[in-house]
Scaffold this active site. Structure first.
Site, short mmCIF file in Angstrom:
data_model
loop_
_atom_site.label_atom_id
_atom_site.label_comp_id
_atom_site.label_asym_id
_atom_site.label_seq_id
_atom_site.Cartn_x
_atom_site.Cartn_y
_atom_site.Cartn_z
CG LEU A 178 -1.87 -1.23 1.23
CD1 LEU A 178 -2.36 -1.55 2.63
CD2 LEU A 178 -3.02 -0.96 0.27
N PRO A 179 0.27 2.42 -0.35
CG PRO A 179 -1.04 3.92 -1.57
CD PRO A 179 -1.11 2.63 -0.81
CB THR A 214 8.17 2.12 2.04
OG1 THR A 214 8.80 1.20 1.14
CG2 THR A 214 9.24 2.88 2.82
CE LYS A 247 12.22 1.23 0.60
NZ LYS A 247 12.77 0.97 -0.72
CE LYS A 271 5.80 6.01 1.75
NZ LYS A 271 5.48 4.71 1.16
P1 NAD Z 1 0.90 2.66 -5.94
O1 NAD Z 1 0.31 3.94 -5.48
O2 NAD Z 1 1.19 2.44 -7.39
O3 NAD Z 1 -0.05 1.42 -5.49
C1 NAD Z 1 -0.74 1.38 -4.28
C2 NAD Z 1 -2.02 0.59 -4.50
O4 NAD Z 1 -2.73 0.50 -3.24
C3 NAD Z 1 -2.98 1.27 -5.50
O5 NAD Z 1 -3.40 0.33 -6.47
C4 NAD Z 1 -4.15 1.71 -4.61
O6 NAD Z 1 -5.40 1.74 -5.29
C5 NAD Z 1 -4.11 0.65 -3.52
N1 NAD Z 1 -4.82 1.05 -2.30
C6 NAD Z 1 -4.76 2.23 -1.64
N2 NAD Z 1 -5.59 2.20 -0.57
C7 NAD Z 1 -6.16 0.98 -0.57
C8 NAD Z 1 -7.13 0.35 0.29
N3 NAD Z 1 -7.65 0.99 1.35
N4 NAD Z 1 -7.51 -0.90 0.00
C9 NAD Z 1 -7.00 -1.56 -1.07
N5 NAD Z 1 -6.10 -1.01 -1.93
C10 NAD Z 1 -5.68 0.24 -1.66
O7 NAD Z 1 2.22 2.46 -5.06
P2 NAD Z 1 3.50 1.55 -5.42
O8 NAD Z 1 4.44 2.30 -6.27
O9 NAD Z 1 3.02 0.20 -5.83
O10 NAD Z 1 4.19 1.46 -3.98
C11 NAD Z 1 3.66 0.66 -2.94
C12 NAD Z 1 4.58 0.72 -1.75
O11 NAD Z 1 5.87 0.25 -2.13
C13 NAD Z 1 4.80 2.15 -1.21
O12 NAD Z 1 4.83 2.11 0.19
C14 NAD Z 1 6.13 2.56 -1.81
O13 NAD Z 1 6.81 3.51 -1.00
C15 NAD Z 1 6.86 1.23 -1.83
N6 NAD Z 1 7.92 1.13 -2.83
C16 NAD Z 1 7.71 1.58 -4.10
C17 NAD Z 1 8.73 1.48 -5.03
C18 NAD Z 1 8.52 1.97 -6.46
O14 NAD Z 1 9.51 2.06 -7.20
N7 NAD Z 1 7.30 2.27 -6.88
C19 NAD Z 1 9.96 0.89 -4.68
C20 NAD Z 1 10.13 0.40 -3.40
C21 NAD Z 1 9.10 0.52 -2.47
#
Ligand code: NAD
Length: 300
Positions: free
Chosen positions: A65-66, A96, A171, A246
């Protein structure tokens, strides 16, 4: 094989859920975005209407999740995961988030009698697609051994960082170094350019000297130094500046809570905040170099 629930099908979660399916697991997915759910359903995943339903139907639940607020809602809400778990359910949060929220949610899971680990990742969307992520896991020894084979379906390096919350600690400390080192390399490359040295020559010296680091030798922010880095494609793709903002925020908040100074991290956070305010938060985080480059977008 245990049915695995996957909640949060975004840039990272969707490819991770696909990889679990490819590894042979039955997967039950859930997301507030119907399009994300439909895409996984078309690939053969089952769907659930709420995190509670996911927990009711699965032996293992993974969330991606975000941010902390979403993790609290998805686990602790009325239709949340903890409303549907059985004592034997295993929970893994790979988002994260700040270590304290991770520890609070894990304590709430323990109160329900089930086990939970924090397992944030590095490796970005490329690693999520290729199944080569690094997982930083906070869990006791027995839980770590149980979840390791599941995480191996999505990643290459599964690192045990200690007890609950320590995956998040690892992390945010890593990304604290990364944000600061990227700004340091950007500043040095820009100064060198202004003083008249060729960027490739300067990078070559850094990379064979004591200035060498990943931000310099693999992901150099100066255009023309490493063609495969985001600097070679207008800073598209890669790891977004807003995600770095973030993560630096998480490090600074954790420092504040622990009464531990995070001096360089605070400055790095402010630089990324400025960059984001200027409208560049969607660019790869190495684009921060443009704060130092006259005439480039992001020039302060
Ligand atoms: P994203 O915003 O693309 O995806 C998050 C998903 O969660 C979305 O599909 C959203 O609709 C869903 N969501 C939000 N609230 C929800 C709820 N209440 N119930 C169900 N689903 C819900 O984010 P991301 O890029 O996939 O990143 C996810 C996590 O991974 C974050 O914490 C980010 O910091 C971490 N991260 C991301 C990266 C990257 O390169 N994108 C790398 C390492 C870590």
């Amino acid at each position: 094989m245990t049915t695995i629930g996957f909640i949060g099908l975004g840039n990272m979660g969707a490819p991770m859920a696909h990889n679990l399916r490819r590894a042979g697991h039955d997967v039950v997915v859930c997301d507030v975005n119907p399009r994300a759910v439909a895409e996984l359903e078309a690939a053969g995943a089952q769907t659930a209407a709420s995190p509670r339903e996911v927990a009711e139907r699965c032996g293992i639940v993974i969330t991606m999740l975000p941010a902390s607020v979403h993790v609290r809602a998805v686990y602790l809400g009325d239709t949340g995961v903890l409303a549907g778990v059985k004592p034997e359910t295993i929970l893994i949060d790979s988002s994260t988030i700040d270590p304290q929220t991770a520890r609070d949610v894990i304590a709430a899971a323990h109160a329900k009698g089930c086990q939970m680990a924090d397992a944030p990742v590095s490796g970005g969307t490329g690693g999520a697609q290729a199944g080569t992520l690094t997982f930083m896991v906070g869990a006791d020894d027995a839980l770590f051994e149980r979840i390791k084979p599941v995480l191996a379906g999505m990643g290459r390096n599964i690192v045990h960082c200690g007890g609950p919350g320590n995956g998040q600690v690892a992390k945010i400390c890593n990304n604290l170094v990364l944000g600061i080192s990227m700004i340091g390399v950007a500043e040095a490359m820009a100064l060198g350019d202004k003083l008249g040295i060729d960027a490739k020559v300067l990078a070559g010296v850094l990379n064979t000297s004591t200035g060498r680091c990943w931000s310099s030798d693999t992901y150099n922010p100066w255009p023309g130094v490493i063609e495969t880095a985001p600097a070679g494609r207008g800073y598209t793709g890669g790891f977004g500046s807003d995600l770095m903002l973030k993560d630096l925020g998480l490090a600074n908040e954790a420092g504040k809570a622990a009464k531990q100074p995070v001096l360089m991290g605070a400055l790095a956070q402010q630089l990324y905040q400025l960059f984001s305010t200027q409208g560049h938060g969607g660019l790869d985080f190495s684009a921060i170099v443009n704060l130092y480059r006259a005439g480039e977008s992001g020039n302060a």
